[in-house]
Write a protein that holds these residues in place. Structure first.
Motif, short mmCIF file in Angstrom:
data_model
loop_
_atom_site.label_atom_id
_atom_site.label_comp_id
_atom_site.label_asym_id
_atom_site.label_seq_id
_atom_site.Cartn_x
_atom_site.Cartn_y
_atom_site.Cartn_z
N GLY A 106 0.80 -1.22 0.00
CA GLY A 106 0.00 0.00 0.00
C GLY A 106 0.83 1.26 0.00
N GLU A 107 2.10 1.16 -0.38
CA GLU A 107 3.00 2.32 -0.37
C GLU A 107 3.11 2.92 -1.77
N THR A 108 3.22 4.25 -1.84
CA THR A 108 3.40 4.94 -3.12
C THR A 108 4.49 5.99 -2.99
N PRO A 109 5.73 5.57 -2.80
CA PRO A 109 6.83 6.54 -2.65
C PRO A 109 7.12 7.25 -3.96
N ASP A 110 7.68 8.47 -3.84
CA ASP A 110 8.05 9.25 -5.03
C ASP A 110 9.31 8.70 -5.69
N GLU A 111 10.15 8.03 -4.90
CA GLU A 111 11.36 7.40 -5.40
C GLU A 111 11.42 5.98 -4.89
N VAL A 112 11.98 5.07 -5.69
CA VAL A 112 12.15 3.69 -5.24
C VAL A 112 13.61 3.28 -5.44
N PRO A 113 14.12 2.39 -4.59
CA PRO A 113 15.48 1.89 -4.77
C PRO A 113 15.52 0.84 -5.88
N VAL A 114 16.53 0.93 -6.72
CA VAL A 114 16.72 -0.06 -7.79
C VAL A 114 18.15 -0.58 -7.69
N VAL A 115 18.27 -1.89 -7.56
CA VAL A 115 19.59 -2.52 -7.53
C VAL A 115 20.04 -2.74 -8.97
N LEU A 116 21.18 -2.17 -9.33
CA LEU A 116 21.72 -2.29 -10.68
C LEU A 116 22.48 -3.60 -10.84
N PRO A 117 22.79 -4.00 -12.07
CA PRO A 117 23.52 -5.26 -12.29
C PRO A 117 24.85 -5.34 -11.55
N ASN A 118 25.51 -4.21 -11.27
CA ASN A 118 26.79 -4.25 -10.56
C ASN A 118 26.62 -4.37 -9.05
N GLY A 119 25.37 -4.43 -8.57
CA GLY A 119 25.11 -4.62 -7.15
C GLY A 119 24.82 -3.36 -6.38
N GLU A 120 25.10 -2.19 -6.95
CA GLU A 120 24.83 -0.95 -6.24
C GLU A 120 23.36 -0.57 -6.36
N THR A 121 22.91 0.28 -5.47
CA THR A 121 21.52 0.70 -5.43
C THR A 121 21.42 2.20 -5.71
N ILE A 122 20.50 2.57 -6.59
CA ILE A 122 20.24 3.98 -6.85
C ILE A 122 18.76 4.26 -6.60
N LYS A 123 18.43 5.52 -6.38
CA LYS A 123 17.04 5.92 -6.23
C LYS A 123 16.52 6.46 -7.56
N VAL A 124 15.31 6.03 -7.93
CA VAL A 124 14.72 6.42 -9.21
C VAL A 124 13.33 7.00 -8.98
N ALA A 125 13.05 8.14 -9.58
CA ALA A 125 11.75 8.80 -9.43
C ALA A 125 10.67 8.03 -10.19
N VAL A 126 9.49 7.93 -9.60
CA VAL A 126 8.37 7.20 -10.22
C VAL A 126 7.08 7.99 -10.03
N GLY A 127 6.04 7.57 -10.77
CA GLY A 127 4.71 8.14 -10.63
C GLY A 127 3.67 7.03 -10.71
N TYR A 128 2.40 7.38 -10.58
CA TYR A 128 1.36 6.36 -10.49
C TYR A 128 0.14 6.73 -11.32
N GLY A 129 -0.45 5.70 -11.96
CA GLY A 129 -1.73 5.82 -12.62
C GLY A 129 -2.77 5.05 -11.83
N ASP A 130 -3.92 4.79 -12.44
CA ASP A 130 -5.00 4.11 -11.71
C ASP A 130 -4.59 2.72 -11.24
N ASP A 131 -4.00 1.93 -12.15
CA ASP A 131 -3.64 0.56 -11.79
C ASP A 131 -2.22 0.22 -12.23
N TYR A 132 -1.38 1.23 -12.32
CA TYR A 132 -0.01 1.00 -12.76
C TYR A 132 0.91 2.07 -12.18
N ALA A 133 2.19 1.79 -12.23
CA ALA A 133 3.20 2.79 -11.88
C ALA A 133 4.04 3.05 -13.12
N PHE A 134 4.71 4.21 -13.15
CA PHE A 134 5.51 4.51 -14.34
C PHE A 134 6.78 5.26 -13.94
N CYS A 135 7.72 5.26 -14.88
CA CYS A 135 8.97 5.99 -14.72
C CYS A 135 9.21 6.73 -16.04
#
Length: 583
Positions: A267-296
């Motif tokens: 039930g969470e809708t954060p403005d940014e989410v953590p994404v683990v990259l193939p090299n193992g590091e984590t970055i924050k990526v901005a996201v948004g939301y529609g009725d039944d989906y999320a987008f970047c």
């Protein structure tokens, strides 16, 4: 100006990232014993207390601090925080990547919590901790100190009261010179050899006690890899890099999938989410939301990418395992193309979502679900079909939309890596088409002329090299093509003939002296002192000298190109502005 505190593996990595900008910075270490090479940075050694750090930052107009020091350098972290607050200087903490804490291990917050029900202890916590461990000896516990085998470390250990008999040394984390009842480690992260040390201790049957890493100031911006560091520098000090990085479509799709999974499961809708990259590091990526989906929103940075600004969305649904191959099923929706030819990571009919992005999605989603809650993830791109017409996709046999790609997860500006990767993919498809010959060319115009000479070859056998002639020939050799035709127009040909296998204007320019040399070899006496473009030479050459001059250029090009294709036959075609081909 940027001030980096290093002396660690992370410090060395920070240097590599900052060197990409070609601008000055300062690199500070406490002891000066780390061997590093700085091209644009200036090294300073010796500890800085608060007063000295304040004075240095003021004197050198420091506008950003990168804290890449050891995680247990608590005093330094606190000093950096005080200085950053006093001078309003942002701090990026280049943190290590830490494995999850093993519950079978004894975790402690400080040295006083070391269990006393042991007879002997091997301490690997460094010479600075010896004084803190001396009380254990007073309680009858035999303590051994594993330190670096260097004069400064040995001298400091002896000064703190250790005896020569208590000292042991190591060159790598797997060394276990003493078998004690227990081993004391610091939570030093993956780059600190923590995993290897734990495994070595377990193999010896030793009890493992780990001192937890200290907390970092909340005011620091934390990253744990080179991409995150660069993106944070770009954000906090935009002018440092002349060009800014971006995100691959694979990273955007992953971020959207993570956001919608968090929404579905928690039930969470954060403005940014953590994404683990193939090299193992984590970055924050901005996201948004529609009725039944999320987008970047696709962010290309300064890379000339037609997908910049595209919305990449994800629909996440609970599903049943019946008829499903995997716990997490990934599908392509509207705007995501479909493979129609062999030569890709997946067979024809599969959505054009490459292996690396699929693995990223699964790796990031797995911690958010469980084996009793399988998920179906649909990636979609509303404008994908329209944008795909302006990409390589139609030529590659990807129909109906764009492809979701990206090996590293990050797009470097005007990325040579990205363009060369697309060349490699085109070459793979060309090979899969069954053609023994591949025709490489600089773009649409030259391709149109040479294609007329090979009417029976499939479309996939024609590959654009842009400016990367040398890399394209190397890939052709890797793919074991038996015959390669290189179509080149005069502007690139005169650069190639001079040995420039990358003909981009940033890497090479027209060399009039060398062109004059080639004209002399072809016995062509014309004045080129006033030309600004190589193609003007065609107008100046007498008709009876055109072929001889073309032959001379081709021979020079062959001298540099043929060694890159040792097992294949290379045909070089020089094309004039009217489409006439010389070979």
């Amino acid at each position: 100006m940027i001030l980096v505190f290093g002396g660690t593996t992370e410090g060395r990595k920070a240097i590599e990232v900052l060197e990409e900008a070609g601008k000055g910075y300062f690199y500070s270490t406490k002891t000066g014993e780390q061997e590093i090479t700085l091209h644009h940075g200036q090294r300073i050694d010796g500890a800085l207390d608060e007063e000295a750090m304040l004075a240095f930052c003021r004197e050198h107009s420091i506008r950003l601090i990168v804290d890449a020091a050891h995680p247990f350098a608590s005093q330094l972290h606190q000093t950096i925080e005080k200085v950053s607050v006093a001078l309003d200087i942002p701090v990026i903490r280049y943190e290590r990547i830490y494995p999850p804490r093993d519950e079978s291990i004894c975790w402690i917050d400080d040295y006083s919590q070391i269990p006393r029900d042991i007879n002997s202890l091997l301490a690997t916590t460094g010479v600075q901790s010896i004084a803190k461990l001396k009380p254990l000896e007073a309680e009858g516990i035999k303590v051994y100190y594993r330190i670096l085998n260097r004069e400064s470390s040995i001298a400091l250990a002896l000064k703190q009261g250790a005896s020569n008999e208590q000292l042991c040394y190591y060159e790598n984390p797997n060394d276990m010179p003493i078998k004690a009842d227990a081993i004391l480690l610091k939570e030093s992260g993956i780059s600190g050899g923590f995993v290897e040390k734990v495994e070595a201790a377990k193999a010896q049957g030793m009890r493992i006690i780990v001192l937890k890493r200290p907390d970092l100031p909340d005011t620091f911006t934390t990253v744990n890899g080179p991409y995150g560091l660069r993106r944070s520098v770009e954000k906090l000090l935009p002018e440092f890099y002349p060009l800014h990085s971006g995100l691959t479509t694979g990273t955007c799709a992953t971020a959207a999938a993570v956001a919608q999974t968090l929404r579905l499961k928690k039930g969470e809708t954060p403005d940014e989410v953590p994404v683990v990259l193939p090299n193992g590091e984590t970055i924050k990526v901005a996201v948004g939301y529609g009725d039944d989906y999320a987008f970047c929103i696709k962010e290309a940075g300064d890379d000339p990418d037609v997908t910049d600004g595209l919305e990449i969305g994800a629909i996440v649904e609970d599903t049943l395992m019946i008829g499903k191959r995997d716990l997490i099923e990934i599908e392509g929706g509207i705007g995501v193309g479909v493979f129609t030819l062999p030569g890709f990571d997946y067979p024809p009919g599969e959505p054009a979502i490459n292996k690396a992005p699929r693995e990223m999605i699964v790796k990031n989603i797995m911690p958010l679900t469980n084996e009793h809650s399988p998920l179906n993830i649909t990636i979609f791109v509303p404008q994908g079909e329209e944008i795909a017409r302006r990409t390589f996709n139609p030529r590659l046999g990807i129909e109906g939309g764009i492809s979701i790609i990206g090996v590293s997860g990050i797009v470097k500006p005007f990325s040579e890596e990205a363009f060369i990767d697309s060349i490699r993919k085109c070459m793979t498809v060309a090979k899969a088409s069954g053609s023994e010959r591949v025709v490489i060319n600089s773009g649409g115009k030259s391709e149109r002329f040479v294609k007329a000479l090979y009417p029976t070859l499939p479309q996939q056998a024609f590959v654009e090299y842009g400016n990367y002639i040398g890399e394209t020939l190397k890939i052709a050799n890797e793919q074991d093509f038996k015959a390669v035709t290189l179509g080149v127009m005069l502007g690139k040909a005169v650069k190639l003939a001079a040995g420039n296998l990358d003909t981009h204007s940033r890497k090479s320019v027209m060399d009039k002296e060398f062109i004059k040399q080639m004209l002399d070899e072809a016995v062509c006496d014309i004045d080129i002192s006033n030309i600004t473009l190589a193609r003007e030479i065609w107008e100046k050459l007498p008709k009876d000298k055109l072929s001889e001059f073309a032959k001379t250029i081709i021979n020079h090009c062959a001298d540099y190109c043929k060694p890159l294709l040792p097992n294949g036959q290379l045909t070089i075609m020089l094309i004039d502005d009217e489409g006439k081909v010389y070979q």
